[in-house]
Design an enzyme around this catalytic site. Structure first.
Site, PDB file in Angstrom:
ATOM      1  N   HIS A  68       0.933  -1.469   0.347  1.00 28.13           N
ATOM      2  CA  HIS A  68      -0.142  -0.118   0.195  1.00 28.13           C
ATOM      3  C   HIS A  68       0.938   1.117  -0.131  1.00 28.13           C
ATOM      4  O   HIS A  68       0.462   2.112  -0.576  1.00 28.13           O
ATOM      5  CB  HIS A  68      -0.828   0.021   1.255  1.00 28.13           C
ATOM      6  N   GLU A  69       1.764   1.381   0.943  1.00 31.15           N
ATOM      7  CA  GLU A  69       2.547   2.553   1.565  1.00 31.15           C
ATOM      8  C   GLU A  69       3.361   2.092  -0.352  1.00 31.15           C
ATOM      9  O   GLU A  69       3.761   3.631  -1.210  1.00 31.15           O
ATOM     10  CB  GLU A  69       3.975   2.418   2.443  1.00 31.15           C
ATOM     11  N   HIS A  72       1.420   4.399  -2.575  1.00 34.94           N
ATOM     12  CA  HIS A  72       1.901   5.672  -3.046  1.00 34.94           C
ATOM     13  C   HIS A  72       3.580   5.904  -2.828  1.00 34.94           C
ATOM     14  O   HIS A  72       3.431   7.786  -4.011  1.00 34.94           O
ATOM     15  CB  HIS A  72       1.687   6.394  -1.409  1.00 34.94           C
TER      16      HIS A  72
END
Ligand code: ZN
Length: 375
Positions: A68-69, A72
């Site tokens: 998820h990170e 980004h």
């Protein structure tokens, strides 16, 4: 305690760190999976299977948060916003951007990328779950895949809650930013919503505790407090960044630096420097070159009777990459770093030579002056 981060490994050149609070959560999650989640749903499987499933699921959950990170980070990187590090802590991760995005559309793309990855993972795990539950895989495989599909869905959705600094709050801020063109005001509104969301979590948490859902309730209260605090901190950070926008270390550093020699005894350091200048640390230098930094903290560990036969070089900190800054670094970022690392004094270094010094007090002073001037 919550300030300690441990570096694990690098992905695409981005260091992945875990805050030590994360180990507690990891242990709790693993424990609840091993002893509650899987045993109650799949009582026919052996204890060994429950352990295996729980540990694999916990590790994959960890990997899901990292992905998820990285979502980004990847989008940020391709839009010219480098990522300093990814830190995993209590409830998830934070991609530390090296600066604010320059426009709302970039911000939207960066913010949406994380939940996007989580939803893709949810779809992938659901797909694998359907394949596994129809094929002749071991009985323990499908439940883990199903669990991972659910948690990735929760991860994506939780992060879309419109309270800053959650991804949803970033989207809200970017939308207001796009309309009003005012980053500071949109941050104010988004962090305010974040604060309200925090209160909602706390309220739901207390209600749940009273209704007997003790663990769930405590979680919600904890998340609520975290959200409120993070919203507050984010707002302060944006105010600071905008007041200090464009101000470089070189603009406010002091160039008349008091340095100490590595050959000095600790006794002389205390008598002739700490007592005289009232600084909390001094750069240690020899022939203009910076060797390290010696602070009052470094002396606390040393018994007083050893002050006469211990030298500055024995007690100084020498990790110059974390101790020093460059002349062209943004003051706002340096301040954030100084607060995080709890350092008061940072030597300014150019080509291994000490050219100046900047203290947290100097930055706060500059902040006051620039805010007064409406910078
Ligand atoms: Zn996110």
């Amino acid at each position: 305690m919550l300030r300690t981060n441990i570096r694990l490994f690098k992905v695409f050149g981005i260091p992945i760190e875990v805050n030590i609070s994360w180990f507690i959560i990891f242990a709790l999650v693993s424990w609840s999976l091993v002893s509650l989640y899987f045993p109650t749903r799949y009582p026919d499987l052996s204890v060994a299977s429950h352990w295996g499933m729980g540990l694999v699921a916990a590790l994959m959950l960890f990997a899901s948060v990292v992905l998820h990170e990285l979502g980004h980070s990847y989008v940020a990187k391709t839009h010219g916003v480098p990522i300093k590090r990814i830190t995993l802590f209590l409830f998830g991760g934070v991609s530390q951007l090296s600066k604010e995005s320059s426009d709302p559309i970039t911000e939207i793309k960066i913010a949406i990328a994380g939940p996007g990855v989580s939803y893709v993972l949810m779809a992938v795990f659901f797909g694998l779950y359907f394949v596994a539950s129809r094929g002749n895989t071991p009985q323990s495989v499908a439940p883990v895949l199903k669990y991972l599909a659910y948690v990735n869905g929760i991860l994506g959705t939780f992060n879309l809650i419109p309270g800053f600094p959650l991804d949803g709050g970033r989207l809200l801020r970017a939308a207001i930013w796009k309309v009003t063109g005012d980053l500071r005001r949109s941050t104010y509104i988004a962090t305010r919503v974040g604060g309200v969301v925090g209160i909602a979590f706390i309220a739901i948490g207390f209600l749940s505790v009273f209704r007997g859902l003790f663990v769930f309730g405590l979680w919600m209260v904890l998340i609520g407090f975290f959200l409120r605090q993070a919203a507050e901190a984010s707002y302060v950070q944006v105010v600071v960044s905008s007041a200090l926008k464009g101000v470089k270390v070189g603009d406010i550093m002091k160039t008349d630096v008091v340095t100490v020699s590595p050959e000095l005894t600790v006794q002389d350091l205390v008598d002739s420097y700490f007592f005289r200048y009232h600084y909390d640390s001094f750069p240690v230098s020899q022939e203009g070159g910076l060797l390290g930094l010696v602070s009052l903290n470094d002396l606390k560990k040393l018994p007083r009777e050893r002050w006469r036969d211990t030298f500055v070089r024995d007690v100084m900190q020498t990790d110059l990459t974390t101790l020093s800054v460059a002349r062209d670094e943004d003051v706002a970022i340096v301040l954030r770093r100084a607060v995080r690392d709890q350092t008061g004094t940072l030597p300014v270094v150019e080509a291994n030579q000490l050219v100046g010094i900047i203290t947290r007090r100097d930055i706060m002073e500059a902040l006051r002056v620039f805010s007064d001037l409406g910078h």
